[in-house]
Design an enzyme around this catalytic site. Sequence first.
Site, PDB file in Angstrom:
ATOM      1  N   GLU A 261      48.872  16.137  30.713  1.00 58.53           N
ATOM      2  CA  GLU A 261      48.624  17.066  29.594  1.00 58.53           C
ATOM      3  C   GLU A 261      49.012  16.315  28.328  1.00 58.53           C
ATOM      4  OE1 GLU A 261      47.310  19.926  29.657  1.00 58.53           O
ATOM      5  OE2 GLU A 261      47.592  20.758  31.648  1.00 58.53           O
ATOM      6  N   CYS A 295      50.425  20.747  20.641  1.00 59.28           N
ATOM      7  CA  CYS A 295      49.318  19.923  21.136  1.00 59.28           C
ATOM      8  C   CYS A 295      48.002  20.558  20.708  1.00 59.28           C
ATOM      9  CB  CYS A 295      49.397  19.784  22.641  1.00 59.28           C
ATOM     10  SG  CYS A 295      49.648  21.354  23.473  1.00 59.28           S
TER      11      CYS A 295
HETATM   12  P1  NAD Z   1      56.181  11.529  24.197  1.00 58.20           P
HETATM   13  O1  NAD Z   1      54.988  10.966  24.866  1.00 58.20           O
HETATM   14  O2  NAD Z   1      56.913  10.679  23.245  1.00 58.20           O
HETATM   15  O3  NAD Z   1      57.269  11.972  25.309  1.00 58.20           O
HETATM   16  C1  NAD Z   1      56.958  12.940  26.289  1.00 58.20           C
HETATM   17  C2  NAD Z   1      57.828  12.726  27.504  1.00 58.20           C
HETATM   18  O4  NAD Z   1      57.441  11.513  28.145  1.00 58.20           O
HETATM   19  C3  NAD Z   1      59.325  12.571  27.189  1.00 58.20           C
HETATM   20  O5  NAD Z   1      60.055  13.240  28.191  1.00 58.20           O
HETATM   21  C4  NAD Z   1      59.528  11.064  27.255  1.00 58.20           C
HETATM   22  O6  NAD Z   1      60.842  10.683  27.563  1.00 58.20           O
HETATM   23  C5  NAD Z   1      58.571  10.666  28.372  1.00 58.20           C
HETATM   24  N1  NAD Z   1      58.063   9.293  28.338  1.00 58.20           N
HETATM   25  C6  NAD Z   1      57.763   8.545  27.251  1.00 58.20           C
HETATM   26  N2  NAD Z   1      57.243   7.357  27.638  1.00 58.20           N
HETATM   27  C7  NAD Z   1      57.212   7.365  28.997  1.00 58.20           C
HETATM   28  C8  NAD Z   1      56.776   6.422  29.994  1.00 58.20           C
HETATM   29  N3  NAD Z   1      56.267   5.238  29.655  1.00 58.20           N
HETATM   30  N4  NAD Z   1      56.884   6.775  31.286  1.00 58.20           N
HETATM   31  C9  NAD Z   1      57.373   7.983  31.652  1.00 58.20           C
HETATM   32  N5  NAD Z   1      57.813   8.908  30.769  1.00 58.20           N
HETATM   33  C10 NAD Z   1      57.734   8.593  29.452  1.00 58.20           C
HETATM   34  O7  NAD Z   1      55.724  12.901  23.520  1.00 58.20           O
HETATM   35  P2  NAD Z   1      56.539  13.867  22.561  1.00 58.20           P
HETATM   36  O8  NAD Z   1      56.667  13.242  21.220  1.00 58.20           O
HETATM   37  O9  NAD Z   1      57.762  14.379  23.249  1.00 58.20           O
HETATM   38  O10 NAD Z   1      55.540  15.121  22.485  1.00 58.20           O
HETATM   39  C11 NAD Z   1      54.436  15.190  21.641  1.00 58.20           C
HETATM   40  C12 NAD Z   1      53.152  14.864  22.366  1.00 58.20           C
HETATM   41  O11 NAD Z   1      52.990  15.698  23.495  1.00 58.20           O
HETATM   42  C13 NAD Z   1      51.922  15.101  21.499  1.00 58.20           C
HETATM   43  O12 NAD Z   1      51.013  14.062  21.712  1.00 58.20           O
HETATM   44  C14 NAD Z   1      51.372  16.409  22.045  1.00 58.20           C
HETATM   45  O13 NAD Z   1      49.999  16.608  21.795  1.00 58.20           O
HETATM   46  C15 NAD Z   1      51.671  16.251  23.492  1.00 58.20           C
HETATM   47  N6  NAD Z   1      51.674  17.542  24.183  1.00 58.20           N
HETATM   48  C16 NAD Z   1      50.597  17.853  24.966  1.00 58.20           C
HETATM   49  C17 NAD Z   1      50.531  19.083  25.603  1.00 58.20           C
HETATM   50  C18 NAD Z   1      49.347  19.456  26.455  1.00 58.20           C
HETATM   51  O14 NAD Z   1      49.473  20.390  27.213  1.00 58.20           O
HETATM   52  N7  NAD Z   1      48.225  18.777  26.379  1.00 58.20           N
HETATM   53  C19 NAD Z   1      51.582  19.999  25.453  1.00 58.20           C
HETATM   54  C20 NAD Z   1      52.669  19.645  24.657  1.00 58.20           C
HETATM   55  C21 NAD Z   1      52.693  18.408  24.024  1.00 58.20           C
END
Ligand code: NAD
Length: 508
Positions: A261, A295
């Site tokens: 997601e 998102c």
């Molecule tokens: P992010 O990608 O920085 O982090 C999200 C999660 O992933 C965190 O728990 C982080 O620690 C983990 N993470 C980061 N790199 C990783 C890796 N290489 N391997 C495994 N885990 C890793 O995102 P954010 O800044 O916390 O959130 C914002 C983003 O989330 C935006 O792009 C938003 O659109 C998206 N989002 C999408 C949805 C959806 O349902 N499509 C819902 C909410 C947020």
Amino acid sequence: MQQILKSLGLSHLNEGISTGAASWQGQGEEISSFSPVDGHLIGKVNAASREDYETVIGQAQEAFKTWRLVPAPKRGEIVRQMGEQFRQYKTELGTLVSYEMGKSLQEGLGEVQEIIDICDFAVGLSRQLYGLSMHSERPSHRMYEQWHPLGIVGIISAFNFPVAVWSWNSMLAWVCGDVCVWKPSEKTPLTAIACQHIIKEVLKTNNVPEGVSGLVVGGREVGEWLSHDVRIPLVSATGSTRMGKAVGQAVGGRLGRSLLELGGNNAIIVSSQADLPLAIPAIVFGAVGTAGQRCTSTRRLIVHETIYDEVKTRLAKAYVQLRIGNPLDAHYHVGPLIDTDAVENYQSAIRAIEAQGGTFVVAPAVLSGEAFASGCYVAPCIAEVENDWDIVQHETFAPILYLIKYSTIEEAIAFQNGVPQGLSSAIFTLNLREAEAFLSQAGSDCGIANVNIGTSGAEIGGAFGGEKETGGGRESGSDAWKAYMRRQTNTINYGTTLPLAQGIKFEI
Ligand code: NAD
């Protein structure tokens, strides 16, 4: 806030808090959680070390052996009790969500309501994990399919929905018979620990092993442990496209399943036949709600040329009325961004817009002064741009709204689809043909396509997710539960002969 932290079992401020429902204490690096609302330190947690991680996975594996044997409606009953707990703690948890993440109190409470709603949904689902039955081509044979649990579901969540996304996954996974290990965002660890505390009593009362609900607090590294772990058949990851690509490759490399997601770049088309009094508030809420950190936030507005100037004027008037400030105070419409890194991303997007020749209808600003002491408050802004500019193709997680002009509905739909992401989309029109064109197979390419409502604010009853760089995953309602189970096809021969399929003869 002290009282709220205490009632959620988080009163050990600055002393380090156990990172899980399990009885162990995290031994990894210390994470400090600062509120973007006022910049104050809320609490410190020790992240999971590799050893802690192994303990949690071990507990989850053990718990799965018994949990999968509990009849699904009984698992549903336990989820129902969890829903009751969240009802009881709605105000406290909603307030902490608002304070730790920075969204408005209304939205914080709304997030807890989503947990309650998905619990209710999951309870019903626990009696509806239906498989199909088929007519066999062979005499005296019966064929059907059944759904079995997968095992451990790894849940990686983003900061912007610090608790709801976990519940969309875990409540469904639990009624399906899976056990969960959750790695919340390192930016919002306290709300995650609060959730564990809230459900702990339910697990205990029902003699459910704590390993059914594991928690591993930590940053990217802990997420990587989950993605590479062959003991975890499904990793459900919510976050940026960059993260999703890394997780997708790691999980795919071991032929596990991932449910992704990821980021959106959502547009609303405003037709010449739009009901503007309906459209304007929907656009403003979509663009500035959660300070543009959903998102599904509205990032692009594709407006018909004949009403472009009018929409621009109406939006500018609406933006003047926006009050920016403490999200816990209902007087304010817009709260802070999550941290000062996010403010830098906002500023760098502004520079890119200017460099590409964009002009601002509503000017950007980083706010300063005592009320904005956390340094995380920015002004929502509106820029006139072209859809194919590099900056417009990217998701900037901030309240920046792009205005784009179109002349035909085909062109508008092409603009809407002309970005790498495919999460949410909407059209405002009272013209049936335009609405149906937007919803047709040649219309919006997004996972969510709405008519006369905005891009954000989905209900849990529908399957939630998007296409292209949004990752293709579906969570929450409809038949999204199937992602959490494995399908087994069974053929039973109750006859006295052994006919083979396709009429093949094999005689000995
Ligand atoms: P992010 O990608 O920085 O982090 C999200 C999660 O992933 C965190 O728990 C982080 O620690 C983990 N993470 C980061 N790199 C990783 C890796 N290489 N391997 C495994 N885990 C890793 O995102 P954010 O800044 O916390 O959130 C914002 C983003 O989330 C935006 O792009 C938003 O659109 C998206 N989002 C999408 C949805 C959806 O349902 N499509 C819902 C909410 C947020």
